[in-house]
Design an enzyme around this catalytic site. Sequence first.
Site, PDB file in Angstrom:
ATOM      1  N   HIS A 147       1.046  -1.088   0.111  1.00  0.00           N
ATOM      2  CA  HIS A 147      -0.023  -0.055   0.078  1.00  0.00           C
ATOM      3  C   HIS A 147       1.183   0.741   0.437  1.00  0.00           C
ATOM      4  O   HIS A 147       1.977   1.137   0.519  1.00  0.00           O
ATOM      5  CB  HIS A 147      -1.134   0.499   1.273  1.00  0.00           C
ATOM      6  CG  HIS A 147      -0.780   0.151   2.677  1.00  0.00           C
ATOM      7  ND1 HIS A 147      -0.310   1.841   3.021  1.00  0.00           N
ATOM      8  CD2 HIS A 147      -0.132  -0.084   3.028  1.00  0.00           C
ATOM      9  CE1 HIS A 147       0.564   1.358   3.885  1.00  0.00           C
ATOM     10  NE2 HIS A 147       0.137   0.456   4.433  1.00  0.00           N
ATOM     11  N   CYS A 148       0.010   2.358  -0.637  1.00  0.00           N
ATOM     12  CA  CYS A 148       1.147   3.395  -0.257  1.00  0.00           C
ATOM     13  C   CYS A 148      -0.519   4.409   0.466  1.00  0.00           C
ATOM     14  O   CYS A 148      -0.543   4.460   1.284  1.00  0.00           O
ATOM     15  CB  CYS A 148       1.628   3.766  -1.672  1.00  0.00           C
ATOM     16  SG  CYS A 148       0.164   4.452  -3.392  1.00  0.00           S
ATOM     17  N   ALA A 149      -0.373   5.087   0.018  1.00  0.00           N
ATOM     18  CA  ALA A 149      -1.195   6.211   0.195  1.00  0.00           C
ATOM     19  C   ALA A 149      -2.526   6.832   0.001  1.00  0.00           C
ATOM     20  O   ALA A 149      -3.663   5.929   0.806  1.00  0.00           O
ATOM     21  CB  ALA A 149      -0.848   7.791   0.317  1.00  0.00           C
ATOM     22  N   THR A 155       1.786   1.790  -5.410  1.00  0.00           N
ATOM     23  CA  THR A 155       1.287   0.105  -5.992  1.00  0.00           C
ATOM     24  C   THR A 155       0.736  -0.001  -6.659  1.00  0.00           C
ATOM     25  O   THR A 155       1.039  -0.857  -7.024  1.00  0.00           O
ATOM     26  CB  THR A 155       0.064   0.671  -4.379  1.00  0.00           C
ATOM     27  OG1 THR A 155       0.112   0.990  -3.380  1.00  0.00           O
ATOM     28  CG2 THR A 155      -1.001  -0.539  -4.258  1.00  0.00           C
TER      29      THR A 155
END
Length: 259
Positions: A147-149, A155
């Site tokens: 995951h990222c933001a 991602t």
Amino acid sequence: MTGRIQRFDALDNFRDYGDYASAAGRRIARGRLFRSAHHARATAADLERLAGLGLAAVVDLRRPGERRDQPSRRPAGFSGLVIESDRDDGREAPHVTFLKSADLTVDSGRRFMTGTYGALPFEPAHLDLFARYFRVLAEADGPVLIHCAAGKDRTGLLAALTHHLLGVHRDDMIEDYLLTNAAVDLPGRAPAVARQLEALTGRPAAHDAVVAFLGVEPAYLETALAGIAARHGSIDGYLEQALGVDAALRDRIGERLAA
């Protein structure tokens, strides 16, 4: 395809990116590869569901500042491996700089995103995190979540590289990438984001521009993949030369993830 999307109370863009036909007639196992946005707002029910997945590893692609501002919530007793980068250039996130310095329109947002994807594969933190992720795929005994933001760009690129490595058809790779536009209620979320942007910049942002900025388009991912091929000759060349994914590691990953 929308059956891949898993709905949580406050975990956005949560999807299974396995269960595709892959090379040599194999199929990637379901329930082994997950992707999402950040977990800072996870509810107790969300955490209980996460615990039920039995995650062996979580790969957090965010910058240190992003993690400090929105620290991840994890299930009680979580014992999986957490992979993150401490590389910090001290700068604010590029999208924040862009939004502060330019009016957000559909065209300006697309230009920014295209430029961002041209750089994504080569940033030192991403090279480190991507390489560590692929080593984990070869070793983990359970599911891996990335995951990222927002779970769409960093991602999205890493999921696409995974699909390429496993021999997933390019059309399936692109379709999976575009599921962000179905997994997230972009028009419904746009008004709140527009208010945040106006508070940040002092300038109003048009609804269609915000919707476009929150979503993804095939050209973004294609820009990253074309840049990879231009610099390394091919995606396979990038995986081996930049990330250390040699034939033996590819084979182990394929074996681990085969249905």
